[in-house]
Design an enzyme around this catalytic site. Structure first.
Site, mmCIF file in Angstrom:
data_model
loop_
_atom_site.group_PDB
_atom_site.id
_atom_site.type_symbol
_atom_site.label_atom_id
_atom_site.label_comp_id
_atom_site.label_asym_id
_atom_site.label_seq_id
_atom_site.Cartn_x
_atom_site.Cartn_y
_atom_site.Cartn_z
ATOM 1 N N LEU A 48 0.872 -1.179 0.000
ATOM 2 C CA LEU A 48 0.000 0.000 0.000
ATOM 3 C C LEU A 48 0.904 1.223 0.000
ATOM 4 O O LEU A 48 1.821 1.320 0.820
ATOM 5 C CB LEU A 48 -0.873 0.025 1.261
ATOM 6 C CG LEU A 48 -2.307 -0.508 1.196
ATOM 7 C CD1 LEU A 48 -2.995 -0.249 2.530
ATOM 8 C CD2 LEU A 48 -3.111 0.102 0.065
ATOM 9 N N ASP A 49 0.643 2.162 -0.900
ATOM 10 C CA ASP A 49 1.442 3.385 -0.942
ATOM 11 C C ASP A 49 1.353 4.133 0.390
ATOM 12 O O ASP A 49 0.342 4.035 1.095
ATOM 13 C CB ASP A 49 0.938 4.310 -2.057
ATOM 14 C CG ASP A 49 1.126 3.705 -3.439
ATOM 15 O OD1 ASP A 49 2.035 2.893 -3.612
ATOM 16 O OD2 ASP A 49 0.335 4.057 -4.339
ATOM 17 N N PRO A 50 2.392 4.907 0.740
ATOM 18 C CA PRO A 50 2.336 5.700 1.978
ATOM 19 C C PRO A 50 1.104 6.592 2.055
ATOM 20 O O PRO A 50 0.556 6.789 3.140
ATOM 21 C CB PRO A 50 3.620 6.527 1.924
ATOM 22 C CG PRO A 50 4.570 5.691 1.131
ATOM 23 C CD PRO A 50 3.713 5.019 0.082
#
Length: 310
Positions: A48-50
């Site tokens: 999951l992207d930041p």
């Protein structure tokens, strides 16, 4: 001859379904969970992207052997697209690369959705983990190198427009298969609508087979650091773990006895008897006393182990 080094940490196994907060990287989250649980091994099932929040399944110990089965599962995302700007990262983090004063109507957005439902071809974002000539695309992009990323087939099972809060934003929900980039959907929506677009909010609510109500906020876990007694603290943390076998719920399941479990753990096949015994399965899993023993294949009246669990 030197002795093999004893692994650091506890030989604990299971799945922790983290509700990853905004602005925390997936690798960072795994490191935090590994440290909190004092686990020997840890890994996650799908980055999951930041700038994204939501479900990040984290495997501890032997559960890391089941990560591929979760990686292949369906996922559900809720996301907001902001119209008028395309960005280098296809989300809020990047620089504006294209802009427009046009804004799409709700009718135009709805009419576009069938094009992106089913099996579609998608070009992943420049800032993605895709490997190009052995290097990550995001590393090349950060160095200012424009790379040509080939399109690939992904599957969108369901795509719904939830709301249009104002003329510049639209809120969607997507159920999709492995390898789908929601950021790329926002980029392509904007191009097709002639107004450009990027992700301004992204949350993952489901990763098969784990349900949304199994998510644990990071704050609930870090709050347990206040428990001074280490054994009590770890016991409280362990209560949040889901059994390793839950990751395999989509596979055929056989229940075995202790003698059969011992044979499988030694790497030997076992005979399957009984009228209801499965005849042939490319993959199945076996449990004894409710605990995962092995993943293997079934054929010719036998269960043959491929991976065994302690």
């Amino acid at each position: 001859m030197s002795k093999p080094r004893k692994p650091k940490g506890r030989p604990i196994s299971g799945w922790l379904i983290l509700d990853k907060p905004f602005d925390l990287g997936s690798t960072e989250a795994v490191s935090k969970i590994k440290w909190l649980f004092k686990a020997q091994k840890a890994g996650h099932a799908g980055t999951l992207d930041p700038l994204a929040s939501g479900m990040l399944p984290i495997a501890l110990g032997d559960a890391t052997k089941t990560v591929p089965y979760v990686m292949d599962g369906r996922k559900i995302y809720e996301f907001t697209v902001t119209w008028g700007e395309e960005r280098s990262t296809d989300d809020l983090e990047g620089e504006v690369t294209q802009s427009s004063d046009l804004r799409p109507t709700e009718e135009a957005i709805r009419s576009l959705l069938p094009k992106y439902t089913g099996t579609i071809n998608q070009i992943p974002p420049q800032f993605s983990a895709i490997k190009i000539a052995g290097e990550r695309a995001y590393d090349l992009a950060r160095e200012g190198e424009a790379v040509e990323i080939p399109s690939r087939e992904v599957e969108i099972f369901r795509l719904t427009l939830l709301s249009c809060p104002d003329s510049s934003t639209a809120h969607f929900e997507a159920e999709c298969g492995k390898g789908t980039y929601v950021r790329a959907l926002a980029r392509d929506f904007g191009r097709d609508l002639g107004c450009y677009g990027h992700i301004s909010e992204l949350r993952r609510t489901f990763v098969a087979p784990f349900a949304e109500d199994s998510m644990v906020p990071l704050a609930d876990l870090t709050a347990l650091e206040e428990i001074e007694d280490a054994d009590n603290r770890l016991a409280a943390l362990d209560a949040f773990l889901i059994d390793t076998s839950e990751a395999l719920s989509n596979l055929p399941h056989i229940v075995i006895n202790d003698d059969q479990a011992h044979r499988l753990k030694m790497g030997n096949p076992i005979l399957l008897r009984g009228r209801d015994a499965p005849v042939a399965e490319a993959e199945a899993y076996a449990t004894a006393r409710g605990k995962l023993v092995a993943i293997g294949e079934i054929g010719e009246g036998e269960f043959r182990p491929k991976r065994v669990f302690g």
